[in-house]
Design an enzyme around this catalytic site. Structure first.
Site, short mmCIF file in Angstrom:
data_model
loop_
_atom_site.label_atom_id
_atom_site.label_comp_id
_atom_site.label_asym_id
_atom_site.label_seq_id
_atom_site.Cartn_x
_atom_site.Cartn_y
_atom_site.Cartn_z
N ASP A 253 -11.30 -14.14 -0.19
CA ASP A 253 -12.48 -13.34 -0.46
C ASP A 253 -12.92 -12.59 0.79
O ASP A 253 -12.85 -13.12 1.90
CB ASP A 253 -13.59 -14.29 -0.94
CG ASP A 253 -14.91 -13.59 -1.17
OD1 ASP A 253 -14.95 -12.62 -1.96
OD2 ASP A 253 -15.91 -14.01 -0.56
N GLU B 222 -8.51 -9.82 -0.59
CA GLU B 222 -9.53 -9.08 -1.35
C GLU B 222 -10.08 -8.01 -0.41
O GLU B 222 -11.00 -8.24 0.36
CB GLU B 222 -10.62 -10.04 -1.84
CG GLU B 222 -11.64 -9.39 -2.77
CD GLU B 222 -12.84 -8.84 -2.04
OE1 GLU B 222 -12.97 -7.60 -1.97
OE2 GLU B 222 -13.65 -9.63 -1.52
N ASP C 102 -17.30 -9.27 -10.18
CA ASP C 102 -18.48 -8.55 -9.72
C ASP C 102 -18.70 -7.23 -10.46
O ASP C 102 -19.75 -6.61 -10.29
CB ASP C 102 -18.37 -8.25 -8.22
CG ASP C 102 -18.66 -9.47 -7.36
OD1 ASP C 102 -19.43 -10.35 -7.81
OD2 ASP C 102 -18.13 -9.55 -6.24
#
Length: 506
Positions: A303, A350, A405
Site C-alpha cells: 500500500d 500500489e 477506494d
C-alpha cells in the site's frame, strides 16, 4: 535492489473482495462455508486470484488499514460455526441477532456479538480441550513468539484502560518497564490467553481456507498497509522505530496532499517511521513483517508505495493534510534488505496518487509491477501520456477497473463528465449501457499480466455498494452481498473473458 529480488507473475485474472463482505449468518462475512464457496465460484470463472484487504483487526472507523497489529489476524473473521463443531460453543451461541443485515456489517452489533462468543469458546477450550488441541495451540504460540506475546498483552491492557491511548496508561506500562510488564502478564493472564486463543483460531481457519484456494488454482493477494496505527502493539513495543516524542506521542503523522480523492488531502494520523532507526538494525522489523505476510498470502500489494520514495509529513497539530512536506523514504535500501533475507518477492506496488518520476524510477529499479486503474484513464487530452489508458499499459502491471477506494464503475459512470463519457464511448466503441462489463473486458484485454476487478463491478452495482470513501471517517467498510446477487451467468462471463484474453488456468 536488483530485479532478481522481484517475482514475475503469470498472466491471470482475479476478483477483489474482502472476507467481511461475504454472506453468512453472523453479521459479517468470515472464514466459514461462504468463503470456500467463493473460492469455488472463482475457480468456475477462471479466476486465479482473490484479492483481499488487510487481514488485521479493524481500527477507528472500522478500517482494516488502522489495525492494532501489523502481524495479528482479524479475530472478527473467525468462523463461529467451526467453533461450534469443535464443541466450544453450543447451538444457542451461534444463533444470529435480529439486527443483523445481509447487506451491511452493523459493526456496533457484530463486534460485541463475535467477541462474546469467542470468549465463551476460549473458556470452553481452557476447560475441555484435548491434548492434541492444546499441543497445536502451544506450537502456534512458539512459532509466533516474536510478536504474539506483545500483541496479546497490548490487547488486554487496551481493554483494561478503556481504549485510551497507550501513552496514557500507567507510566511504567507505557514505558514497558520489565517489572510492570511481568506483573501485568500475571494479573491479565485470562485475557492474554483469550487473545492468544483468538489468534490461533484465526490462523488455523485462514490457513485451511488458503490451502483450499491454492489446491483449486486460486492464489490469495494480500495487502500490506505502509503505516501502522498509533494505538497498536507495534508502536507500543517498538517506539524507537517511530517519530514520537518523549511521551510516546507522534510529532508528525502520515497522509497525502490534495489529490483526485480529496481537495484537502487525507490526514491519516498514523505515526511516521524513524527510517534511520530501521536502517541501523538492518530493517529487521520490516523483514519480519513481510516474512509473516507471505506466510499468510501468496502475493501482496504494498500500500502507498510512493511513501517509500518520499512520504507526506504533516505536523501532528495540523487538522488537515494541506500543510505538509515531502520527506525522503528509505528507497531501495529497504527492499534490498527484504530481498536479501527472503529471496524473490511476490509484491505489487500500489503506485496511485501523486506519482513523481522518482517513485516510478524506484518501482522500475525494484522490478515491481505497478497498478493501472481504468477509472483514471479518460478525458485527459490526447492520451499519449496517460499511463492508465490501456494502450499505455505495460506487461509488468496490474490492471483494475477500480480499487476499494473508488466508486463502483456504475456509480462512477453516473457522475462522470460528458468529456469522460465521450472518451470512453469512442475508445471502447460502446454506448455505455453495460459500462461495468465494458471496463472489465478492457482490463482483461490489457497487456498487463494481472487483471483484477471488484466484485461490485462484476455484479454491476451502483454507488451505494462502494466499500470506502477516502477521507470519510464513518459509513465505510461494511458492504456485503448475497448469493442471489451473483446469479448463474457471472462466472461464465468471466470465464469467457479469461479464456479469450489468455488469463485462464491451463
Amino acid at each position: 535492489m536488483t530485479q532478481s529480488h522481484a517475482m514475475r507473475f503469470p498472466r491471470a485474472a482475479g476478483v477483489l473482495l474482502h472476507p467481511t463482505s461475504l454472506p453468512g449468518p453472523h453479521g459479517s462475512g468470515d472464514l466459514g462455508p461462504a468463503a470456500f464457496h467463493f473460492v469455488d465460484w472463482l475457480q468456475a470463472g477462471g479466476q486465479r486470484l482473490w484479492q483481499v484487504l488487510p487481514l488485521g483487526g479493524i481500527g477507528p472507523g472500522n478500517s482494516p488499514y488502522m489495525s492494532t497489529s501489523a502481524f495479528a489476524g482479524n479475530v472478527l473473521l473467525v468462523d463461529l460455526a467451526e467453533l461450534r463443531e469443535r464443541g466450544w460453543l453450543d447451538a444457542d451461541d451461534v444463533e444470529p441477532l435480529d439486527g443483523f443485515s445481509d447487506r451491511t456489517v452493523a459493526f456496533d452489533l457484530v463486534v460485541p456479538y463475535r467477541l462474546q462468543r469467542l470468549a465463551r469458546a476460549a473458556r470452553c477450550f481452557a476447560a475441555s480441550a484435548s491434548t492434541a488441541e492444546r499441543a497445536d495451540l502451544a506450537a502456534f504460540v512458539a512459532r509466533q513468539a516474536a510478536w504474539l506475546p506483545d500483541h496479546a498483552l497490548f490487547m488486554a491492557l487496551d481493554e483494561h484502560f478503556g481504549g485510551v491511548d497507550w501513552c496514557d496508561w500507567d507510566p511504567p506500562l507505557a514505558r514497558r518497564e520489565a517489572a510492570a510488564l511481568d506483573a501485568a502478564a500475571v494479573s491479565h493472564a485470562e485475557r492474554i490467553a483469550f487473545w492468544t486463543f483468538c489468534q490461533w483460531c484465526f490462523d488455523r481457519q485462514w490457513q485451511r481456507l488458503r490451502a483450499y484456494a491454492n489446491a483449486r488454482g486460486v492464489r490469495i493477494v494480500g495487502d500490506v498497509p505502509i503505516f501502522i496505527a498509533q494505538q497498536s502493539a507495534d508502536v507500543w513495543a517498538h517506539a524507537d522505530l517511530f517519530e514520537l516524542d518523549a511521551g510516546g506521542r507522534p510529532t508528525v503523522v502520515a497522509g497525502v496532499p490534495p489529490d483526485l480523492f480529496s481537495a484537502t488531502g487525507q490526514r491519516w494520523g498514523n505515526p511516521l517511521y524513524r527510517w534511520s532507526a530501521h536502517a541501523r538494525d538492518g530493517y529487521a522489523w520490516w523483514i519480519a513483517r513481510i516474512r509473516h505476510t507471505l506466510a499468510r498470502v501468496d502475493l501482496a500489494r504494498i500500500d502507498h508505495f510512493r511513501g517509500f520514495a518520499a512520504h507526506w509529513e504533516i505536523a501532528a497539530k495540523e487538522p488537515t493534510a494541506i500543510n505538509g512536506r515531502w520527506v525522503a523514504g528509505p528507497g531501495a535500501a529497504l527492499f534490498d534488505a527484504i530481498g536479501a533475507a527472503l529471496g524473490p518477492l511476490p509484491l505489487i506496488a500500489e503506485d496511485l496518487g501523486v506519482i513523481t518520476p522518482d517513485v516510478d524510477a524506484l518501482r522500475r529499479q525494484l522490478g515491481l509491477p505497478g497498478m493501472r486503474v481504468l477509472q483514471f484513464a479518460w478525458g485527459q487530452g490526447d492520451g499519449s501520456a496517460n499511463r492508465y489508458l490501456p494502450h499505455n499499459h505495460e506487461p509488468d502491471s496490474v490492471t483494475l477497473t477500480g480499487t476499494h477506494d473508488n466508486d463502483t464503475t456504475v456509480g462512477w459512470w453516473a457522475s462522470a463528465p460528458d468529456a469522460v463519457r465521450d472518451h470512453v464511448c469512442a475508445y471502447l466503441a460502446t454506448d455505455g449501457r453495460d459500462i461495468a462489463w465494458d471496463l472489465i473486458r478492457a482490463a482483461h484485454m490489457s497487456v498487463g499480466d494481472t487483471a483484477i476487478v471488484p466484485l461490485q463491478d462484476v455484479l454491476g452495482f451502483s454507488t451505494e455498494h462502494r466499500m470506502n470513501v477516502p477521507g470519510e471517517g464513518r459509513g465505510n467498510w461494511g458492504w456485503r452481498f448475497t448469493w442471489s446477487d451473483v446469479g448463474p451467468d457471472r462466472a461464465a462471463r468471466l470465464l469467457t473473458l479469461t479464456r479469450l484474453y489468455g488469463r485462464a488456468a491451463d
